[in-house]
Every structure is written in C-alpha cells, then in structure tokens.
Design an enzyme around this catalytic site. Sequence first.
Site, short mmCIF file in Angstrom:
data_model
loop_
_atom_site.label_atom_id
_atom_site.label_comp_id
_atom_site.label_asym_id
_atom_site.label_seq_id
_atom_site.Cartn_x
_atom_site.Cartn_y
_atom_site.Cartn_z
N PHE A 108 0.86 -1.19 0.00
CA PHE A 108 0.00 0.00 0.00
C PHE A 108 0.91 1.25 0.00
CE2 PHE A 108 -1.89 -3.40 2.54
CZ PHE A 108 -3.08 -3.64 1.88
N CYS A 112 -4.67 3.92 9.78
CA CYS A 112 -5.59 5.05 9.93
C CYS A 112 -6.89 4.62 10.60
CB CYS A 112 -5.87 5.71 8.58
SG CYS A 112 -6.60 4.62 7.36
#
Length: 441
Positions: free
Chosen positions: A304, A398
């Site tokens: 990612f 996150c």
Amino acid sequence: MAQFFTNKPKRSKKMSPRMTLTMNQLDHLGAGVAHHQGKVVFTPKALSGETVELQLVEQKKKFAKGKLIKVLVPSPDRVVPDCQYYEECGGCDLQHLDVDAQRQHKLNTLSQLMEKLAKVTPPKPEMISGEAWRYRRRAKLATSFGKASNRLNVGFRKSASRDVIDIESCKVLPETLDRLIKPLADTLNQLKGVKRLGHIELIQGDKLAFVVIRTPEALSSSDKNVLKEFALEHDLNMILQLNDNQFESIHGDELLPSYQVANSRLQFSPGSFVQVNASINEKMVAQALEWLQPQSGERILDLFCGMGNFSLPLAQSGAHVIGVEGVKSAVKQAQFNASINRLKNVEFYDCDLSADLSAESWLGKIDKLLLDPARAGAFECLQWLKKLSPNQVLYVSCDPSSLSRDTKVLLDHGYQLQKLAMIDMFPQTHHIEAMALFSKK
C-alpha cells in the site's frame, strides 16, 4: 399460491422526553457514553464525567443515540470551540474538548482497542503530535448553487447532511489557503458557468499554493480569464479538473504540487491521496525509519505504498525497496518520484493486494515489511506472511480497529508487539492514526 403484501406504515422518528444522564466515558468516535434502562446511550458532543440534558433520537435493541440539549455539569476539559461554524460543520467534531485531553483520550482508546480486539496488553503508546491548528496542507471544499440566494455556496458539508455550509475561513488550514476562501468564492460567483462548478481543492505545496476546480463542462474563455486574473493576483497555480480526470492549467508553470520528506522530494496529483498534515507526516516517516533501522543490502517490502511516501525514504538508506500499490496512477507517480530522486534501488508494482498474490514476482523472502493500508486494513495480504517471513513488520494504520484485528493475525504468526505510537494526524477530530512495530519472537 399467490401472496399479497401491503406496505407497512412508516414509523416516524419521535424524540423521547428530555432526560438527564451522566456520561461515564467517551467512545472511539468521541461521543459520550451513558446507560439508561439497560441500553448504552451514545451522545455526540457530551464529555466523560458530564451531566447533560438530552433526548433520544434513535433507539435500537441494545443501544440508543442521544442528542445533546444542554450541559448541566460541564467537564473541566470542556472548552469553547474556536470555530464559528462548529455547531453545523461536519468536520472538527472534538473542538469542545481541550487538545491535551483529546490526545489523552486517543492514547487511551488505542490501548483499549488493542486489549479488547487483539487480546494483547500493548506497550505504553508513544505520541506523535504537532500544532493543533493550521495543519492541513490540503482540503476539498464542497459547492452547491442556491436557487433562492442565486449564489454558489463554497464550504463544507453539514454533519450527516448533503447541505453545504457557506464559509469564509477555516482554522485548520494554513493562512495561505485560509485567506483564499472568501475572495475565491466571490470570484467564482462572477463566472458565467458558476452553476456547473463542482468541488474545489486547495493545496499548499512546498513552493506555491494550488487551486483545483472541478468542472464537468468546459468553461468559456472569458471565465478562464477571470480565473487567471485571480491566480495572478494571489500568486498561485490555477487548474481545472475536467472529465476523465484530465487537468487543464489556467495559470502556473507547475502542474503538480510537491513536498519534501526525509531527504526525498515527492510530487502528487490533485485528487490523489497524500497525507494532509505535513509536519506530522515528516515525524511519522522519521519514526518509521528509526524503528525499522533500514540497512544497505536489506530487502524491504512496502505494501500500500501510494506514491512512495515511505518507499523513497527507506530506499535512501541503501536498502532494496519494493513498493506495491493497487492504484495505477499512484504507481506511475511513485516511479516518477523515484526518478527525480535518482533512486535505482526501488521498484514499484501495480497489484490488487486483496487478491491472490501467489503468482506475483515480488512475493518472496524479505527482511522487513511496511504496511500502510486504507481503513479496511491489511487482513488479506497478511495471509501471505509465512512466505514473506520478515524479521520485522511496521504497520501504519488510519483505523485502530482494523489495526487491532490485524495485530491478532501477526501474533498468531509468532510476532511480538514491541512498540506502539498514536499519531495525532487530525487534531480537533476523533480520528486516530497509529503505528505499531512487530518482531519475530
């Protein structure tokens, strides 16, 4: 046999009578938590320890949602929100809580979620924090044309609504962007094509500010001239975002904004993902480098990877870095960023990381693994952990809930949670970001 159905009458959402409750904690979304008649009651904008007057606006079998009417006994941590739009805007939802108390709440929440979902006693979290205001180098403003006012509203959406609040300033933006909002809105309302405008992106690059205007239909030459004059007056780059994600520069030599992090320069496209808190991003990358201690000759996989926010600083150490990302445009941007930084020891691949990875050429033994997934987490690609067999895993998250879930997977594979940090990327909001370091037993 034929069956006939009749529509059930719709039940209107009726508010309960007003009641008084005392909050005993905050949940991970920043709402006050109390108990009433066997149900958990969540009340946004109420704080732990406060006695408040509220009404129940939604009731389920095991919980209910309250609407705060009045604070009867305030918390010592309650402060007066510093923004005039706070009561309506859906953005900064914790402004009523002192910033130090906000951060302590986030530290506690991170530890509690790790204990509850990962079934592990985590190390005391470190804290990565910065300025409480003026921290966003990028913001997307919504627009809506009011028929009654005959004016384009420019601002943010109301909480739980599609309505746009017309704003003149925003205290989480740097002053360079903040002071553009009102004159930009006034200028846009002069355009012939004002009714066709979409959202507006404000970006503060290292050198210049950028204004990106979404316009599904082409603007006239006269409208473009008005925008060019605005850009000249305010010394910024003006860009139109057309259909098919094409960009047209109205004024400015630089089409792409850029930023510097850990001796690496990164360019990014308007509309693409970038960490909006510049100073926290620098601290976060620095912490990642300190924890991972990348060495020349090591093989490090960055899943990612986006446009190379971690990959390029890791490659600066001399390690061989492999970045993998599911968004093709981000991979192309990462490759370009590697070229402008003259890094040849980093390679990037486009891959759906939730799919079967068994045939991927980059999948193999590595020394270290860095994960920086979206809110859904990295559960699918962690199924390939045995084949990768890294000595260390650095997980940047996150969403502490998905981090906690994935932590259990790492623990089951024989890794230990060594370090944990809470990253206050978005002060004045309930959002929590985190970083965790795992090592093989």
